[in-house]
Design a protein around this motif. Sequence first.
Motif, PDB file in Angstrom:
ATOM      1  N   GLU A 189       0.832  -1.219   0.000  1.00 19.29           N
ATOM      2  CA  GLU A 189       0.000   0.000   0.000  1.00 19.29           C
ATOM      3  C   GLU A 189       0.866   1.269   0.000  1.00 19.29           C
ATOM      4  O   GLU A 189       0.653   2.178  -0.779  1.00 19.29           O
ATOM      5  CB  GLU A 189      -0.900  -0.026   1.239  1.00 19.29           C
ATOM      6  N   ILE A 190       1.868   1.312   0.911  1.00 16.72           N
ATOM      7  CA  ILE A 190       2.661   2.539   1.058  1.00 16.72           C
ATOM      8  C   ILE A 190       3.521   2.835  -0.158  1.00 16.72           C
ATOM      9  O   ILE A 190       3.940   3.952  -0.366  1.00 16.72           O
ATOM     10  CB  ILE A 190       3.556   2.504   2.330  1.00 16.72           C
ATOM     11  N   SER A 191       3.799   1.811  -0.983  1.00 16.10           N
ATOM     12  CA  SER A 191       4.604   2.060  -2.187  1.00 16.10           C
ATOM     13  C   SER A 191       3.733   2.422  -3.382  1.00 16.10           C
ATOM     14  O   SER A 191       4.240   2.702  -4.459  1.00 16.10           O
ATOM     15  CB  SER A 191       5.415   0.820  -2.537  1.00 16.10           C
ATOM     16  N   LEU A 192       2.411   2.389  -3.195  1.00 20.82           N
ATOM     17  CA  LEU A 192       1.506   2.675  -4.308  1.00 20.82           C
ATOM     18  C   LEU A 192       1.438   4.168  -4.548  1.00 20.82           C
ATOM     19  O   LEU A 192       0.447   4.812  -4.271  1.00 20.82           O
ATOM     20  CB  LEU A 192       0.118   2.140  -3.990  1.00 20.82           C
ATOM     21  N   THR A 193       2.515   4.706  -5.030  1.00 18.41           N
ATOM     22  CA  THR A 193       2.623   6.154  -5.159  1.00 18.41           C
ATOM     23  C   THR A 193       2.356   6.565  -6.606  1.00 18.41           C
ATOM     24  O   THR A 193       2.462   5.750  -7.521  1.00 18.41           O
ATOM     25  CB  THR A 193       4.040   6.591  -4.780  1.00 18.41           C
ATOM     26  N   PRO A 194       2.058   7.849  -6.808  1.00 23.21           N
ATOM     27  CA  PRO A 194       1.889   8.350  -8.174  1.00 23.21           C
ATOM     28  C   PRO A 194       3.158   8.102  -9.002  1.00 23.21           C
ATOM     29  O   PRO A 194       3.078   7.853 -10.188  1.00 23.21           O
ATOM     30  CB  PRO A 194       1.667   9.844  -7.978  1.00 23.21           C
ATOM     31  N   GLN A 195       4.338   8.158  -8.362  1.00 23.57           N
ATOM     32  CA  GLN A 195       5.593   7.931  -9.097  1.00 23.57           C
ATOM     33  C   GLN A 195       5.522   6.620  -9.872  1.00 23.57           C
ATOM     34  O   GLN A 195       5.858   6.546 -11.046  1.00 23.57           O
ATOM     35  CB  GLN A 195       6.767   7.828  -8.115  1.00 23.57           C
ATOM     36  N   LEU A 196       5.084   5.582  -9.182  1.00 22.12           N
ATOM     37  CA  LEU A 196       5.066   4.236  -9.776  1.00 22.12           C
ATOM     38  C   LEU A 196       3.976   4.138 -10.840  1.00 22.12           C
ATOM     39  O   LEU A 196       4.211   3.668 -11.949  1.00 22.12           O
ATOM     40  CB  LEU A 196       4.841   3.213  -8.646  1.00 22.12           C
ATOM     41  N   VAL A 197       2.761   4.603 -10.493  1.00 19.66           N
ATOM     42  CA  VAL A 197       1.641   4.543 -11.439  1.00 19.66           C
ATOM     43  C   VAL A 197       2.000   5.337 -12.707  1.00 19.66           C
ATOM     44  O   VAL A 197       1.753   4.890 -13.833  1.00 19.66           O
ATOM     45  CB  VAL A 197       0.341   5.080 -10.789  1.00 19.66           C
ATOM     46  N   ASP A 206      -3.679   4.329 -21.561  1.00 29.84           N
ATOM     47  CA  ASP A 206      -4.980   4.064 -20.931  1.00 29.84           C
ATOM     48  C   ASP A 206      -5.243   2.570 -20.709  1.00 29.84           C
ATOM     49  O   ASP A 206      -6.382   2.162 -20.487  1.00 29.84           O
ATOM     50  CB  ASP A 206      -6.109   4.691 -21.752  1.00 29.84           C
ATOM     51  N   GLN A 207      -4.175   1.740 -20.746  1.00 26.10           N
ATOM     52  CA  GLN A 207      -4.340   0.308 -20.475  1.00 26.10           C
ATOM     53  C   GLN A 207      -4.339  -0.011 -18.979  1.00 26.10           C
ATOM     54  O   GLN A 207      -4.536  -1.152 -18.587  1.00 26.10           O
ATOM     55  CB  GLN A 207      -3.163  -0.469 -21.109  1.00 26.10           C
ATOM     56  N   VAL A 208      -4.077   1.016 -18.139  1.00 26.67           N
ATOM     57  CA  VAL A 208      -3.801   0.770 -16.715  1.00 26.67           C
ATOM     58  C   VAL A 208      -5.019   1.048 -15.833  1.00 26.67           C
ATOM     59  O   VAL A 208      -5.650   2.099 -15.946  1.00 26.67           O
ATOM     60  CB  VAL A 208      -2.618   1.652 -16.242  1.00 26.67           C
ATOM     61  N   ALA A 209      -5.335   0.092 -14.955  1.00 28.22           N
ATOM     62  CA  ALA A 209      -6.351   0.298 -13.902  1.00 28.22           C
ATOM     63  C   ALA A 209      -5.643   0.207 -12.551  1.00 28.22           C
ATOM     64  O   ALA A 209      -4.619  -0.468 -12.426  1.00 28.22           O
ATOM     65  CB  ALA A 209      -7.438  -0.767 -13.993  1.00 28.22           C
ATOM     66  N   VAL A 210      -6.193   0.887 -11.536  1.00 31.48           N
ATOM     67  CA  VAL A 210      -5.557   0.920 -10.212  1.00 31.48           C
ATOM     68  C   VAL A 210      -6.588   0.598  -9.129  1.00 31.48           C
ATOM     69  O   VAL A 210      -7.717   1.100  -9.174  1.00 31.48           O
ATOM     70  CB  VAL A 210      -4.951   2.321  -9.920  1.00 31.48           C
ATOM     71  N   LEU A 211      -6.217  -0.252  -8.164  1.00 30.66           N
ATOM     72  CA  LEU A 211      -7.105  -0.567  -7.036  1.00 30.66           C
ATOM     73  C   LEU A 211      -6.327  -0.529  -5.727  1.00 30.66           C
ATOM     74  O   LEU A 211      -5.348  -1.266  -5.573  1.00 30.66           O
ATOM     75  CB  LEU A 211      -7.699  -1.971  -7.199  1.00 30.66           C
ATOM     76  N   HIS A 212      -6.725   0.350  -4.810  1.00 34.55           N
ATOM     77  CA  HIS A 212      -6.138   0.329  -3.459  1.00 34.55           C
ATOM     78  C   HIS A 212      -7.058   1.072  -2.494  1.00 34.55           C
ATOM     79  O   HIS A 212      -8.058   1.668  -2.900  1.00 34.55           O
ATOM     80  CB  HIS A 212      -4.718   0.924  -3.447  1.00 34.55           C
ATOM     81  N   SER A 213      -6.734   1.032  -1.215  1.00 34.79           N
ATOM     82  CA  SER A 213      -7.677   1.502  -0.190  1.00 34.79           C
ATOM     83  C   SER A 213      -7.839   3.022  -0.146  1.00 34.79           C
ATOM     84  O   SER A 213      -8.763   3.524   0.468  1.00 34.79           O
ATOM     85  CB  SER A 213      -7.245   0.999   1.192  1.00 34.79           C
ATOM     86  N   GLN A 214      -6.917   3.768  -0.780  1.00 31.25           N
ATOM     87  CA  GLN A 214      -7.042   5.229  -0.747  1.00 31.25           C
ATOM     88  C   GLN A 214      -8.036   5.762  -1.792  1.00 31.25           C
ATOM     89  O   GLN A 214      -8.297   6.949  -1.850  1.00 31.25           O
ATOM     90  CB  GLN A 214      -5.666   5.875  -0.961  1.00 31.25           C
ATOM     91  N   LEU A 215      -8.577   4.878  -2.611  1.00 35.12           N
ATOM     92  CA  LEU A 215      -9.604   5.304  -3.574  1.00 35.12           C
ATOM     93  C   LEU A 215     -10.960   5.332  -2.874  1.00 35.12           C
ATOM     94  O   LEU A 215     -11.183   4.617  -1.900  1.00 35.12           O
ATOM     95  CB  LEU A 215      -9.679   4.319  -4.745  1.00 35.12           C
ATOM     96  N   THR A 216     -11.868   6.141  -3.389  1.00 38.65           N
ATOM     97  CA  THR A 216     -13.235   6.117  -2.861  1.00 38.65           C
ATOM     98  C   THR A 216     -13.904   4.829  -3.341  1.00 38.65           C
ATOM     99  O   THR A 216     -13.445   4.190  -4.295  1.00 38.65           O
ATOM    100  CB  THR A 216     -14.052   7.319  -3.383  1.00 38.65           C
ATOM    101  N   ASP A 217     -15.015   4.463  -2.705  1.00 36.89           N
ATOM    102  CA  ASP A 217     -15.752   3.261  -3.124  1.00 36.89           C
ATOM    103  C   ASP A 217     -16.188   3.365  -4.585  1.00 36.89           C
ATOM    104  O   ASP A 217     -16.162   2.385  -5.327  1.00 36.89           O
ATOM    105  CB  ASP A 217     -16.982   3.049  -2.225  1.00 36.89           C
ATOM    106  N   ARG A 218     -16.601   4.566  -4.996  1.00 36.78           N
ATOM    107  CA  ARG A 218     -17.027   4.746  -6.384  1.00 36.78           C
ATOM    108  C   ARG A 218     -15.846   4.567  -7.343  1.00 36.78           C
ATOM    109  O   ARG A 218     -15.957   3.902  -8.378  1.00 36.78           O
ATOM    110  CB  ARG A 218     -17.661   6.149  -6.551  1.00 36.78           C
TER     111      ARG A 218
END
Length: 681
Positions: A189-197, A206-218
């Motif tokens: 989680e802590i390494s899921l930074t904008p740098q990496l994405v 636009d092939q990339v999707a992201v899922l982690h706890s800092q996103l809203t449910d929507r």
Amino acid sequence: MNVVKVAVDAPLLDPLTYLQNSDFTVSRGDVVNVTLGNRNVKGFVLSAFTTTQEEINKEFGKEVKLKPVASINEEWIKLKDPYLTWLEWVAEYYIHPIGQVMNLAFPPLAKQTKTRASKRPPVIPNLAPKPKPELTPEQKKCVESISLNSGFKTHLIHGVTGSGKTEIYLRLFEQCLEKKQKGMFLLPEISLTPQLVNRFVERFGDQVAVLHSQLTDRERTNQWWEIIQGEKNILIGARSALFCPVDNIGLIVVDEEHETSFKQDEKLKYNGRDCAIMLAKHNNCAVILGSATPSLESWKNASENKYQLHSLVSRVADRPLPEVTITDMRLEKENSERKSIIPFWLSTELFNRMTVSLANNEQVALLLNRRGMAQVVFCPSCGYTADCPNCDISLTLHARHHLVCHYCDYHQNFEVKCPDCSEGELTPLGLGTERVEEDLKTLFPDKRIARADRDEITNRVEMEELINNMEQGEIDILIGTQMIAKGLDFPKLKLVGLLLADVGFNLPDFRSSEKSFQLITQMAGRAGRHVTGDESPGSVVIQAYNTEHESLQFAQKHDYVGFAEHELLNRSPLKYPPFQKMLSFRVTSMSQEKSQTTAKYILARAQALKEKYPQFYSQIEVLGPAASPLSRLKNQYRYHLILKGTKAVELNQLARQIISDEKWIPAQVKVLVDVDPMSLL
């Protein structure tokens, strides 16, 4: 009779039997609604078969009237194999209710047809592609020796910090997309930074999707549908992204595979790395584990050729590894060069180097894995200490005016006068990131100082802002907890200091040396990642009181292999993981007596089963019960027992038999099973 086995979303280890509905037929993988007691619940069909009423009565030991499946849940996709068989494995291995495991495969909200304007920044930025860097000979060899065409295989990339592991992953994901397959990239989680994405978006758009706890449910729901419907082909996420039912997977990568945050401590206590390996096995594809400091479990598997090892021993562009100095804080009091302005926690060595670095307009980062102002406040007159009323732990002083428990979030105001003897004054002892920040503002008043800990950085936007400020050179000194030690890459950062580096050595946990070595090495790896040939290398100053500790000695020499061999020698005679498997029972209750009695009863059940089935369980060792090192948290008294053995299947079977009939567990007592526990605190 046509019947189905349904895993219901309820705390039941095994599926329930329902009748097929006469109006429609359901089959394996369908999401359905069924009646449980007097309520309607979601369920997942595991199998459909034909039987007789006699067989059903025989199975239940009494006359049973089955209820039909109420309806098909049209909103959700059907779960398919091999994903479904993997979910069944997760529930079985981690001894968790199967319906609750299945439910993790779905997003938090219903699908949205209308889009509403959002004030939050976009999850994934729109970035122009960047040219690909030239691969080093080591990177090239690594990419060429990993085949995505030869089915399931586990690869371990052991590369020093800054050796270019991410570029290797990007090249392999390119191959995966060329084969018209999807890829999954997991990291802590802590390494899921904008740098990496951003690096992935620059390469794959636009092939990339992201899922982690800092996103809203929507946001999470929208990202889920985009990957499920095939609009995106690479899923980047924290451990929970594993539960997104991506089909046609051709590659799974687990970066920073040693990180303990891959293990979930609540509810389903799964290890994301181990589950990723099994998901790759079920999908018959390659899985890659990457780390500068691999877990000893992975290292042992690689040394026994169960995993294929790939080593990167040099940084990209032959940049030098930082020079590491260890400073003995015990000698600081006698240091004749020590200036009176230097605070007690800072060595002369680190102070002098900070002064030089800051004069050269270079950035400095200091790691201290403790929040707040001080760990303890005590009265010198009577010995009173301010402790949490709900936990067996001292309260931490924050902002000089309130005391906080970091476990249950209890708060109280800090009064200087001792509440116990009413004569002495409470004195803060110890050190936290807040105190360091305050002292540095006095020491370097003209410098821009930032702090990164859970008090200061509470969401994704704040973390992104901090990283951006570091990259733009708008911060001179960054102080932080372990959240700044992982995966971040700052071009101007030349000096790293580790304060109280030995704080984790003495925790009552067999992994404490391993975790300390990993944290020290990872943090040291942030220094001088972009120095060029004519520049001096980055430097690291490790401040400690126990300077002889092997974690420090090996970290100073950047010698992971030496550390791993030394630590494995220590663990082998004690049969701790990775030499044996481990499973723990944690018993919690607001009544200490109930908690202790239940723990003793578990021991009695374990011993009775060992005697009854010696052919299965004679080799299993039962340790405890004992009070947990943190014996009371949130008003719950905690006891634990540990099972150790060579075969996971036998440990699992014994644990299931111990808890099989849960009627023996008293009211207000919880018994939690943790397979492969990462922490025994």
